[in-house]
Design a protein around this motif. Structure first.
Motif, PDB file in Angstrom:
ATOM      1  N   HIS A   1     -21.445  28.584  46.925  1.00 58.86           N
ATOM      2  CA  HIS A   1     -20.375  29.134  46.095  1.00 58.86           C
ATOM      3  C   HIS A   1     -20.165  30.606  46.439  1.00 58.86           C
ATOM      4  O   HIS A   1     -21.063  31.254  46.947  1.00 58.86           O
ATOM      5  N   TYR A   2     -19.003  31.141  46.052  1.00 57.04           N
ATOM      6  CA  TYR A   2     -18.944  32.588  45.840  1.00 57.04           C
ATOM      7  C   TYR A   2     -18.911  32.828  44.345  1.00 57.04           C
ATOM      8  O   TYR A   2     -18.523  31.943  43.567  1.00 57.04           O
TER       9      TYR A   2
ATOM     10  N   GLU B   1     -25.234  30.856  44.831  1.00 60.18           N
ATOM     11  CA  GLU B   1     -24.088  31.730  44.569  1.00 60.18           C
ATOM     12  C   GLU B   1     -24.148  32.920  45.524  1.00 60.18           C
ATOM     13  O   GLU B   1     -25.174  33.597  45.635  1.00 60.18           O
TER      14      GLU B   1
ATOM     15  N   ASP C   1     -13.990  28.016  46.348  1.00 62.67           N
ATOM     16  CA  ASP C   1     -15.125  28.753  46.902  1.00 62.67           C
ATOM     17  C   ASP C   1     -16.055  27.863  47.742  1.00 62.67           C
ATOM     18  O   ASP C   1     -16.111  26.660  47.504  1.00 62.67           O
TER      19      ASP C   1
ATOM     20  N   HIS D   1     -18.412  24.489  47.207  1.00 58.26           N
ATOM     21  CA  HIS D   1     -17.990  24.033  45.885  1.00 58.26           C
ATOM     22  C   HIS D   1     -16.621  23.353  45.973  1.00 58.26           C
ATOM     23  O   HIS D   1     -16.356  22.363  45.307  1.00 58.26           O
TER      24      HIS D   1
HETATM   25 ZN   LIG Z   1     -18.398  27.767  42.663  1.00 58.35          ZN
END
Ligand SMILES: [Zn+2]
Length: 231
Positions: A25-26, A90, A142, A132
């Motif tokens: 993810h970001y 993340e 993301d 994601h």
């Molecule tokens: Zn995400």
């Protein structure tokens, strides 16, 4: 590698599901501090196993064996409880909403080191290293088209297609290919899924249109069933 600990309360039991997906993810927030606070806030009910800052600092928020809450409503290869089967990482970046920018080299080096360790320890197959947006293509963008998937693949993390001859686009064939690889939501919004494929595996043009190159990538992805073993 050095990993700092900051415990998030937002996790529960995997209920015996195998851990065999890695979802990147970001953060999509203005700062790393804001993202860390949100991922550890019991009221937010979101989390991830790890967070990687832009300078390469790595935080562990949830133990690998627990089910972190990062994927939300999502689907992959017949599984709609993606959180139960995945590790969520993340990666700090403001994202499309707050000024999407390139991921610094120090950050990507740390992501690579972390992901190599995760796929080795948990035997996560290359074709199950995803963004994601791959598992939630109707809702999420993301880690986005600036994320250097080719660099990760060169390091042994996930797939990257070789140069492929173009195909005459055939929507029915592409639907079958993308479903075989694992994508869901093909009936709900085919264009959104095509955009997710492009965002991950092509990056140059993300327009949701099935062109000859995207069709070729879909065909190639459908053939990647052999790489089902972790490294
Ligand atoms: Zn995400």
């Amino acid at each position: 590698m050095r990993i700092d600990e900051r415990a998030s309360p937002n996790h529960n039991d995997r209920r015996g599901r195998p851990l065999d997906l890695l979802v990147l993810h970001y953060t999509g927030m203005t700062s790393a501090t804001a993202a860390l606070e949100r991922l550890c806030d019991p009221a937010a009910e979101v989390s991830a196993h790890y967070l990687v800052e832009e300078d390469g600092r790595v935080w562990r928020l949830v133990p690998d064996e627990r089910r972190a809450w990062h994927a939300g409503r999502s689907h992959w290869a017949g599984e709609s409880d993606v959180n139960a089967r995945s590790i969520g990482v993340e990666i700090v970046n403001p994202g499309h909403e707050f000024g999407y920018r390139d991921f610094p080299p120090e950050q990507i080096e740390a992501v690579i080191e972390l992901c190599l360790d995760l796929i080795r320890r948990h035997r996560i197959p290359a074709r199950r290293v995803l963004g994601h947006s791959d598992v939630a293509p109707l809702r999420k963008q993301d880690p986005g088209e600036r994320f250097p998937w080719p660099a990760l693949a060169a390091a042994g993390i996930g797939l990257w297609p070789p140069p492929l001859p173009l195909l005459v686009p055939d929507e029915a064939q592409a639907r079958a290919d993308l479903a075989a690889f694992g994508y869901g939501y093909l009936e709900e919004d085919f264009a959104a899924v095509v955009a997710a494929v492009q965002r991950h595996f092509r990056r140059g043009r993300v327009d949701g249109r099935l062109d000859g190159e995207t069709a070729a990538i879909a065909r190639w992805l459908a053939g990647q069933t052999g790489s089902d073993r972790g490294r």
